[in-house]
Design a protein around this motif. Structure first.
Motif, PDB file in Angstrom:
ATOM      1  N   THR A   1      -5.360   2.195 -12.873  1.00  0.00           N
ATOM      2  CA  THR A   1      -6.098   2.895 -11.819  1.00  0.00           C
ATOM      3  C   THR A   1      -5.360   2.632 -10.511  1.00  0.00           C
ATOM      4  O   THR A   1      -4.526   1.711 -10.435  1.00  0.00           O
TER       5      THR A   1
ATOM      6  N   GLU B   1       0.838  -1.209   0.000  1.00  0.00           N
ATOM      7  CA  GLU B   1       0.000   0.000   0.000  1.00  0.00           C
ATOM      8  C   GLU B   1       0.869   1.254   0.000  1.00  0.00           C
ATOM      9  O   GLU B   1       0.621   2.197  -0.756  1.00  0.00           O
TER      10      GLU B   1
ATOM     11  N   GLU C   1      -6.330   1.098  -7.900  1.00  0.00           N
ATOM     12  CA  GLU C   1      -6.557  -0.291  -7.494  1.00  0.00           C
ATOM     13  C   GLU C   1      -5.757  -1.262  -8.363  1.00  0.00           C
ATOM     14  O   GLU C   1      -5.156  -2.214  -7.862  1.00  0.00           O
ATOM     15  N   GLN C   2      -5.726  -1.027  -9.677  1.00  0.00           N
ATOM     16  CA  GLN C   2      -4.923  -1.872 -10.561  1.00  0.00           C
ATOM     17  C   GLN C   2      -3.437  -1.762 -10.215  1.00  0.00           C
ATOM     18  O   GLN C   2      -2.708  -2.757 -10.268  1.00  0.00           O
TER      19      GLN C   2
ATOM     20  N   ARG D   1      -2.149  -1.162  -7.229  1.00  0.00           N
ATOM     21  CA  ARG D   1      -1.908  -1.938  -6.012  1.00  0.00           C
ATOM     22  C   ARG D   1      -1.858  -3.436  -6.317  1.00  0.00           C
ATOM     23  O   ARG D   1      -0.974  -4.143  -5.841  1.00  0.00           O
ATOM     24  N   ARG D   2      -2.807  -3.919  -7.120  1.00  0.00           N
ATOM     25  CA  ARG D   2      -2.823  -5.348  -7.474  1.00  0.00           C
ATOM     26  C   ARG D   2      -1.569  -5.723  -8.257  1.00  0.00           C
ATOM     27  O   ARG D   2      -0.970  -6.772  -8.019  1.00  0.00           O
TER      28      ARG D   2
ATOM     29  N   GLU E   1       1.947   6.303  -7.057  1.00  0.00           N
ATOM     30  CA  GLU E   1       0.868   7.206  -7.463  1.00  0.00           C
ATOM     31  C   GLU E   1       1.286   8.668  -7.282  1.00  0.00           C
ATOM     32  O   GLU E   1       1.044   9.508  -8.152  1.00  0.00           O
TER      33      GLU E   1
END
Length: 195
Positions: A174, A86, A176-177, A179-180, A93
């Motif tokens: 994005t 995270e 979320e993408q 992080r994954r 980011e």
């Protein structure tokens, strides 16, 4: 900080802005003076040669990176893999939004480095902190050889950063993408599939 140190820092910041905006060809002492809004000749007074100016930009980039990494203590551990991921995702980011200018300048410098060994050495030394963070993150993820895999992890992360900075909007990840993707990369580096 002394006045001289502050002026050098201001000029190094202006060099970073100039590199991001105009590339290596646009980096001149005069352009840096204008970007820093200082009297003509100031940049050449503090940095006599272009090489000195490039080194100052690299050192300032490293200083800013270290500050931002240190502001995210979970990157240095102890923390869970999820917490470290995270923090790493937040940093990537940040580097592709508010820190975008610095990343563009870094790529300009990296592209110049093969032609300038002294610049390559400065960039390599500056990247030591990134590799140390990668090593800690991979060790927390259970990698059998975190030090050996740290360079690969940093290279993969660099590719993600480059894509985020240069890709057309539909191809950017994005949050979320991102992080994954980072979690997948961490686990891939932590558990190599080949002997």
């Amino acid at each position: 900080m002394t006045r001289s140190t502050l002026r050098r820092q201001r000029l190094a910041d202006a060099a970073i802005s100039t590199l991001a905006r105009s590339g290596m060809r646009g980096l001149t002492h005069r352009a840096v003076d204008q970007a820093a809004d200082v009297p003509p000749g100031s940049c050449s007074y503090y940095f006599r040669t272009r090489q000195e100016l490039l080194r100052a930009a690299v050192e300032r980039l490293a200083e800013l990176d270290i500050t931002e990494i240190d502001q995210r203590p979970t990157l240095s551990g102890p923390a869970s893999v999820d917490e470290m991921t995270e923090a790493a995702a937040n940093l990537v980011e940040h580097w592709t939004t508010a820190g975008r200018e610095r990343m563009l300048a870094r790529y300009e410098l990296a592209l110049e480095a093969p032609r300038r060994p002294e610049l390559r050495e400065a960039l390599h030394a500056a990247g030591g902190r990134h590799r140390a963070v990668a090593e800690n993150l991979l060790a927390a993820a259970g990698a059998s050889d975190p030090k050996g895999n740290a360079n690969a992890f940093v290279a993969l992360l660099d590719g993600i950063l480059f894509n985020q900075l240069t890709a057309a909007a539909p191809h950017r990840l994005t949050p979320e993408q991102l992080r994954r993707s980072l979690l997948n990369v961490i686990h891939t580096c932590a558990e190599p599939r080949f002997p």
